[in-house]
Design an enzyme around this catalytic site. Structure first.
Site, PDB file in Angstrom:
ATOM      1  N   SER A  14       0.920  -1.415   0.027  1.00  0.00           N
ATOM      2  CA  SER A  14       0.032   0.047   0.165  1.00  0.00           C
ATOM      3  C   SER A  14       1.071   1.249  -0.039  1.00  0.00           C
ATOM      4  CB  SER A  14      -1.133  -0.192   0.935  1.00  0.00           C
ATOM      5  OG  SER A  14      -2.042   0.894   1.151  1.00  0.00           O
ATOM      6  N   HIS A  41      -3.135  -0.858  -3.104  1.00  0.00           N
ATOM      7  CA  HIS A  41      -4.083  -0.105  -2.947  1.00  0.00           C
ATOM      8  C   HIS A  41      -4.201   1.226  -3.969  1.00  0.00           C
ATOM      9  CE1 HIS A  41      -4.655  -1.861   1.309  1.00  0.00           C
ATOM     10  NE2 HIS A  41      -5.298  -2.628   0.366  1.00  0.00           N
ATOM     11  N   ASP A 134      -4.587  -4.352   5.914  1.00  0.00           N
ATOM     12  CA  ASP A 134      -5.205  -5.465   5.168  1.00  0.00           C
ATOM     13  C   ASP A 134      -3.765  -6.415   4.711  1.00  0.00           C
ATOM     14  OD1 ASP A 134      -6.574  -6.575   2.986  1.00  0.00           O
ATOM     15  OD2 ASP A 134      -6.083  -5.170   1.347  1.00  0.00           O
TER      16      ASP A 134
END
Ligand SMILES: C[S@@+](CC[C@H](N)C(=O)[O-])C[C@H]1O[C@@H](n2cnc3c(N)ncnc32)[C@H](O)[C@@H]1O
Lengths: 190, 277
Positions: A14, A41, A134
């Site tokens: 990310s 992401h 995540d």
């Protein structure tokens, strides 16, 4: 180092993803023997440029996947913005527009879990830099399926929350620097 | 590849889908397995079942379970003017062709709760085509169809819808088409004047007429490749030469058995045109 030769690699990242991936993907050799799935992401309403950036820098071709994109070894597959990428079988990915998971679509957890179902002990799952949680659950699924779990050393990460969460939920994971991850991949997926 | 032993959970999933088909005639047997697995695991947890087999027992013996299972097996995520560039391309590139016909038929396949349908109706009204158009809005999820028919949306979604509508080249204000109250927006019922809602499955039903435009977005991503071929086959049959097919932003006919029956019309927005016979 690892018993089973690896058949597929999946990477989640990310915040700070671009730099971290730039330290790994361009070093993978043209005859790399695994497909590489990458979930980053990215903002939902943008056209993502990751595949373009990395196909210019890498020896391996890189694409942003469409639904049911055929998958082959020695190629890099990026999840598109605003869809979850699931690994449908060894030769295809599938997309879904299910609700966001942990505020993310694409979700790293969703992709990792589906990859673990398909590739089992042949899968290496790697969590890199990021500022959320995540991937922690997805990496657990990789381990439960018999695969290899690797996490970027949080001390070396641009954002440490994601690798820290992955290590907490997955104590078996190997913790490595980006350079170590790259040389591991070259050895395990030759 | 070496022959693999099928995992127990996968066996259970296949048995459950078979049970659902035999008992309720909903056919999910050829849906993409990766998604089905994920959704059924969620259902298993939410219904407090230790295994998918336990879930199967509930589904078979309690008819009230099926509508709830449909909520897991189908995905109701939608947005008005989702991917504005798609609607902009319909407006700028498809509408000029459609405008040459005296009457039009448009099929929104897998319309979910109606957002895509109303986006097209509003677009057609703005472009002066609504009055000559009949819209068919179909889905297999009756709850979703009922919501589509009601045309009521949460007020906090309107900001995104309005922005999308603007980016799609809308010449009017979205607020012209709804009234607000109790944190909800009720769409103007005249938008439904030319709409037929109907329960129709791309898996088990047939084509029901000739269309000028089929919009089927983010529905076939849940199908496996064979089932996608079946559904695209329906669209091929429903579309006469030069009819249009619009797909979701990351769907493509490139891998389809029927690719040769279509040409790229607006490649970036996944709009295709029917060619040949
Ligand atoms: C993610 S929604 C897509 C909504 C809308 N088209 C959009 O893109 O915003 C998928 C829809 O496909 C419907 N669907 C699933 N299987 C179907 C089938 N066999 N035939 C028709 N519709 C189906 C689901 O019930 C759901 O409403």
């Amino acid at each position: 180092m690892t018993g089973t030769p690896q058949k597929a690699v999946i990477i989640g990242a990310s915040a700070g993803a671009l730099e971290a991936l730039s330290a790994i993907l361009p070093d993978l050799p043209a005859d790399f023997a695994c497909p590489v799935y990458v979930v980053v992401h990215v903002p939902p309403h943008s056209r993502s440029v990751l595949a373009q950036i990395f196909s210019a820098k890498c020896q391996l071709p890189a694409v942003e996947v469409s639904d049911k994109e055929p998958v082959a070894a020695g190629r890099i597959y990026f999840a598109p913005p605003n869809y979850h990428m699931l690994i449908e079988d060894e030769g295809h990915v599938a997309l879904s527009s299910d609700a966001e998971v942990l505020f993310s679509r694409p979700s790293i957890d969703v992709a990792f879990e589906s990859a673990a179902d398909v590739w089992g002990e042949g899968l290496t799952g790697i969590i890199l830099t990021g500022a959320n949680h995540d991937g922690a659950q997805g990496l657990q699924a990789v381990v439960a399926g018999g695969g290899v779990a690797i996490v970027q050393d949080p001390a070396t990460a641009y954002a440490s929350a994601m690798p820290e969460a992955a290590i907490a939920s997955c104590p078996q994971a190997r913790v490595m620097s980006l350079a170590e991850i790259t040389s591991y991949l070259k050895g395990a997926c030759a | 590849m070496t022959a693999k032993v099928e995992k127990v959970e996968d066996i259970e999933i296949r048995l459950l889908l078979d049970a659902i088909y035999r008992r309720y005639h909903y056919d999910f047997r050829s849906y993409a397995m990766s998604s089905v697995r994920r959704r059924l695991r969620q259902a298993r947890t939410d219904f407090d079942c230790a295994t998918i087999s336990a879930l199967q027992e509930k589904v078979l013996h309690d008819p009230d379970m099926m509508p709830r299972m449909l909520g897991y097996l189908t995905v109701q995520v939608s947005e008005m003017f989702r991917d504005p560039s798609y609607f902009l391309a319909i407006r700028k590139k498809v509408v000029p062709h459609l405008a040459t016909y005296p009457s039009l038929k448009v099929w929104i396949a897998g319309c979910s709760t109606g957002e895509e349908l109303y986006s097209l109706v509003i677009l057609f009204r703005e472009e002066g085509l609504e009055e000559r158009t009949l819209f068919y809005a179909t889905d297999i999820n009756r709850d979703a169809l009922a919501q589509a028919e009601a045309g009521v949306y949460d007020i906090d979604r309107m900001r995104q819808f309005t922005e999308n509508h603007r980016l799609s080249g809308g010449s009017t204000s979205l607020s012209d088409y709804y009234q607000t109250g109790y944190n909800r927006c009720v769409l103007d019922k005249t938008l439904r004047r030319n709409v037929v809602f109907s329960d129709h499955s791309l898996v088990t039903d047939q084509v029901f007429g000739e269309m000028h435009l089929v919009s089927c977005r983010n529905v076939m991503i849940y199908f496996d490749r064979d089932l996608q071929d079946r559904a695209v086959g329906l669209f091929r049959d429903a579309l006469p030469r030069s009819g249009f097919l619009g797909l979701g932003a990351k769907e493509t006919l490139r891998f389809s058995h029927h690719a040769a029956a279509f040409r790229d019309f607006v490649p970036d927005d996944r709009i295709y045109q029917r060619i040949g016979s």
